[in-house]
Design a protein around this motif. Structure first.
Motif, PDB file in Angstrom:
ATOM      1  N   ALA A 242       0.623  -1.003   0.105  1.00  0.00           N
ATOM      2  CA  ALA A 242      -0.539   0.437   0.186  1.00  0.00           C
ATOM      3  C   ALA A 242       0.519   1.516  -0.053  1.00  0.00           C
ATOM      4  N   GLN A 243       1.518   1.196   0.259  1.00  0.00           N
ATOM      5  CA  GLN A 243       3.150   2.395   0.304  1.00  0.00           C
ATOM      6  C   GLN A 243       3.511   2.155  -0.660  1.00  0.00           C
ATOM      7  N   ASP A 244       3.945   1.422  -1.392  1.00  0.00           N
ATOM      8  CA  ASP A 244       4.903   2.030  -2.563  1.00  0.00           C
ATOM      9  C   ASP A 244       4.299   1.545  -3.777  1.00  0.00           C
ATOM     10  N   MET A 245       2.876   1.327  -3.621  1.00  0.00           N
ATOM     11  CA  MET A 245       2.105   0.788  -5.468  1.00  0.00           C
ATOM     12  C   MET A 245       2.379   2.924  -5.893  1.00  0.00           C
ATOM     13  N   ASN A 246       2.201   2.856  -6.856  1.00  0.00           N
ATOM     14  CA  ASN A 246       1.588   4.351  -7.836  1.00  0.00           C
ATOM     15  C   ASN A 246       0.134   4.558  -7.671  1.00  0.00           C
ATOM     16  N   LYS A 247       1.091   6.030  -7.373  1.00  0.00           N
ATOM     17  CA  LYS A 247      -0.469   6.605  -6.746  1.00  0.00           C
ATOM     18  C   LYS A 247      -0.525   6.921  -7.750  1.00  0.00           C
ATOM     19  N   ASP A 248      -1.065   6.815  -9.088  1.00  0.00           N
ATOM     20  CA  ASP A 248      -1.625   7.668 -10.427  1.00  0.00           C
ATOM     21  C   ASP A 248      -3.000   6.596 -10.508  1.00  0.00           C
ATOM     22  N   SER A 249      -3.260   7.473 -10.474  1.00  0.00           N
ATOM     23  CA  SER A 249      -5.182   6.612 -10.263  1.00  0.00           C
ATOM     24  C   SER A 249      -5.053   6.027 -11.874  1.00  0.00           C
ATOM     25  N   ASN A 250      -4.893   6.926 -13.143  1.00  0.00           N
ATOM     26  CA  ASN A 250      -4.776   6.480 -14.485  1.00  0.00           C
ATOM     27  C   ASN A 250      -4.392   5.225 -14.695  1.00  0.00           C
ATOM     28  N   MET A 251      -3.155   4.853 -14.385  1.00  0.00           N
ATOM     29  CA  MET A 251      -1.779   3.448 -14.234  1.00  0.00           C
ATOM     30  C   MET A 251      -2.984   2.372 -13.983  1.00  0.00           C
ATOM     31  N   TRP A 252      -3.818   2.348 -13.192  1.00  0.00           N
ATOM     32  CA  TRP A 252      -4.990   0.925 -12.567  1.00  0.00           C
ATOM     33  C   TRP A 252      -6.316   1.471 -13.517  1.00  0.00           C
ATOM     34  N   LYS A 253      -7.153   2.080 -14.220  1.00  0.00           N
ATOM     35  CA  LYS A 253      -7.879   2.089 -14.842  1.00  0.00           C
ATOM     36  C   LYS A 253      -8.199   1.160 -16.135  1.00  0.00           C
ATOM     37  N   ASP A 254      -7.614   0.248 -16.645  1.00  0.00           N
ATOM     38  CA  ASP A 254      -7.979  -0.034 -18.074  1.00  0.00           C
ATOM     39  C   ASP A 254      -7.192  -1.524 -17.860  1.00  0.00           C
ATOM     40  N   ASP A 255      -8.312  -2.181 -17.946  1.00  0.00           N
ATOM     41  CA  ASP A 255      -8.387  -4.144 -17.464  1.00  0.00           C
ATOM     42  C   ASP A 255      -9.388  -4.982 -18.402  1.00  0.00           C
ATOM     43  N   ASP A 256      -9.509  -6.226 -18.300  1.00  0.00           N
ATOM     44  CA  ASP A 256     -10.412  -6.572 -18.989  1.00  0.00           C
ATOM     45  C   ASP A 256     -11.830  -7.563 -18.252  1.00  0.00           C
ATOM     46  N   ARG A 257     -11.756  -6.722 -16.780  1.00  0.00           N
ATOM     47  CA  ARG A 257     -13.169  -6.009 -16.332  1.00  0.00           C
ATOM     48  C   ARG A 257     -13.520  -7.628 -16.547  1.00  0.00           C
ATOM     49  N   LEU A 258     -13.138  -8.815 -15.719  1.00  0.00           N
ATOM     50  CA  LEU A 258     -13.013  -9.940 -15.466  1.00  0.00           C
ATOM     51  C   LEU A 258     -13.299 -10.081 -14.543  1.00  0.00           C
ATOM     52  N   SER A 259     -13.255  -9.730 -13.671  1.00  0.00           N
ATOM     53  CA  SER A 259     -13.301  -8.979 -12.476  1.00  0.00           C
ATOM     54  C   SER A 259     -12.760  -7.664 -11.961  1.00  0.00           C
ATOM     55  N   ASP A 260     -13.232  -7.648 -10.119  1.00  0.00           N
ATOM     56  CA  ASP A 260     -13.114  -6.140  -9.920  1.00  0.00           C
ATOM     57  C   ASP A 260     -12.079  -6.054  -9.363  1.00  0.00           C
ATOM     58  N   TYR A 261     -10.798  -6.068  -9.961  1.00  0.00           N
ATOM     59  CA  TYR A 261      -9.145  -6.627  -9.572  1.00  0.00           C
ATOM     60  C   TYR A 261      -9.384  -5.481  -8.253  1.00  0.00           C
ATOM     61  N   ARG A 262      -9.506  -4.431  -8.510  1.00  0.00           N
ATOM     62  CA  ARG A 262      -9.055  -2.911  -7.677  1.00  0.00           C
ATOM     63  C   ARG A 262     -10.069  -2.727  -6.603  1.00  0.00           C
ATOM     64  N   GLY A 263     -11.231  -3.630  -6.357  1.00  0.00           N
ATOM     65  CA  GLY A 263     -11.945  -4.092  -5.385  1.00  0.00           C
ATOM     66  C   GLY A 263     -11.451  -4.671  -4.453  1.00  0.00           C
ATOM     67  N   GLU A 264     -11.023  -5.995  -5.248  1.00  0.00           N
ATOM     68  CA  GLU A 264     -10.219  -6.435  -4.275  1.00  0.00           C
ATOM     69  C   GLU A 264      -8.672  -6.487  -3.791  1.00  0.00           C
ATOM     70  N   ILE A 265      -8.493  -6.144  -4.303  1.00  0.00           N
ATOM     71  CA  ILE A 265      -7.502  -5.191  -4.350  1.00  0.00           C
ATOM     72  C   ILE A 265      -7.522  -4.506  -2.468  1.00  0.00           C
ATOM     73  N   ARG A 266      -8.280  -3.230  -2.928  1.00  0.00           N
ATOM     74  CA  ARG A 266      -8.971  -2.473  -1.673  1.00  0.00           C
ATOM     75  C   ARG A 266      -9.254  -3.987  -0.423  1.00  0.00           C
ATOM     76  N   SER A 267      -9.524  -4.695  -0.868  1.00  0.00           N
ATOM     77  CA  SER A 267     -10.344  -5.587   0.152  1.00  0.00           C
ATOM     78  C   SER A 267      -8.832  -6.579   0.788  1.00  0.00           C
TER      79      SER A 267
END
Length: 343
Positions: free
Chosen positions: A252-277
């Motif tokens: 959590a401390q070292d991940m890229n804080k630019d939200s644009n880097m994480w926005k595009d994916d295959d949409r097969l799952s809520d990857y960002r939601g799972e990462i937050r969890s």
């Protein structure tokens, strides 16, 4: 440059201000948070020359000056380079495939690193990430590295091995990639899925070890263009899933804080939601381990909502271990969600 405040410091501030927690509970949590601040995750990254290791490091951790693209391709550069962030330590092995002599030396260095131990006698390397070049037809060097060098020297825990196919955008020489939407068209998507299955099968057949390859694009462009990754959140989730639970929060401390880097994916799952969890599970586990607090973690997290879309993630936390009352869980969840509101 002013040093970035650590997420555990921000969390500690919120815990201290929480009137629902008694002094003893706060003291125990604060002690555990201090220990979490010193947790290190050691990752060895390797692959063939030109596979995009540096671009991947830059995308994941937002350190453009950390690993320069194209750096280290000189076959005379034999050393594994070490990059130390706040909690993440990266070991970048020189690219393979320049010459047989160089590859043998790289293999010896990788093997030695896999057997290296920390000051407690435990194996130093938590994860080995092998990056494959999705645009290359000849992956023989990479499979030889995986099958003959890495897997035989991993020890019993083969889950430490991750395989990721980079440069999905040029896998078919740039054809069928929708540059406007940063997404593979069906023809390319099918090709990439077949490459994932083929990679998994080749490793399984040669070693008997199951891996879960994914495809992604680190998104490196020319210096005057923005880096637009694809499936980077899927790659990060894969990394977290193969990291020990008590160490996952370290990212959590070292991940890229630019939200644009994480926005595009295959949409097969809520990857960002799972990462937050995953972060909340890990931080709650770390903050509550050893604390005689009582109660049930689900009391505080069962109705937790995060993110602009308001997704419910409480059900994903059913396996969290640790005894904390609902108030503690709520304090931790609230502080974590504020810290990662960019994600």
């Amino acid at each position: 440059m002013q040093k970035e405040e650590h997420f555990t410091d921000k969390l500690a501030d919120d815990i201290q201000r929480d009137d629902t927690l008694d002094t003893a509970t706060k003291a125990q949590i604060m002690s555990n948070l201090r220990k979490m601040k010193d947790i290190k995750v050691n990752i060895l990254i390797t692959g063939a020359t030109g596979c995009g290791k540096s671009s991947t490091i830059n995308a994941l951790f937002g350190k453009k000056d950390l690993a320069k693209v194209g750096q280290g391709v000189d076959p005379e550069t034999m050393d594994i380079r070490k990059f130390e962030l706040s909690n993440i330590v990266l070991y970048d092995s020189p690219g393979l495939g320049d010459s047989k002599e160089a590859d043998l030396k790289h293999a010896k260095n990788i093997t030695a690193k896999l057997y290296e131990t920390d000051d407690k006698g435990n194996l130093l390397i938590d994860l080995v990430l092998v990056v494959l070049d999705g645009g290359s037809r000849d992956l023989g060097t990479s499979f030889q590295l995986i099958n003959e060098v890495i897997i035989p020297n991993l020890g019993e825990d083969k889950k430490r091995l991750l395989v990721a196919i980079n440069q999905a955008d040029v896998a078919m020489k740039g054809r069928y990639w929708n540059h406007q939407k940063n997404y593979p068209e069906p023809e390319l998507q099918k090709f990439l899925e077949e490459k994932v299955l083929s990679t998994r099968w080749r490793i399984k057949e040669a070693t008997g070890v199951d891996v879960e390859p994914i495809y992604y694009s680190a998104g490196y462009k020319d210096c005057d263009q923005a880096q637009n990754p694809y499936n980077l959140s899927k790659l990060m989730l894969l990394i977290l899933q193969h990291t020990k639970q008590e160490k996952r929060a370290a990212f959590a401390q070292d991940m890229n804080k630019d939200s644009n880097m994480w926005k595009d994916d295959d949409r097969l799952s809520d990857y960002r939601g799972e990462i937050r969890s995953t972060f909340i599970e890990s931080i709650t586990y770390g903050a509550s381990t050893g604390a005689d607090i009582g109660g049930n973690i689900l009391g505080g997290l069962g109705e937790l909502y995060l993110g602009k879309t308001g997704e419910r993630i409480g059900e994903a936390l059913g396996k969290v271990v640790g005894g904390v009352v609902g108030g503690v869980a709520g304090a931790i969840s609230g502080a974590v969600s504020k810290f990662i509101n960019w994600f």
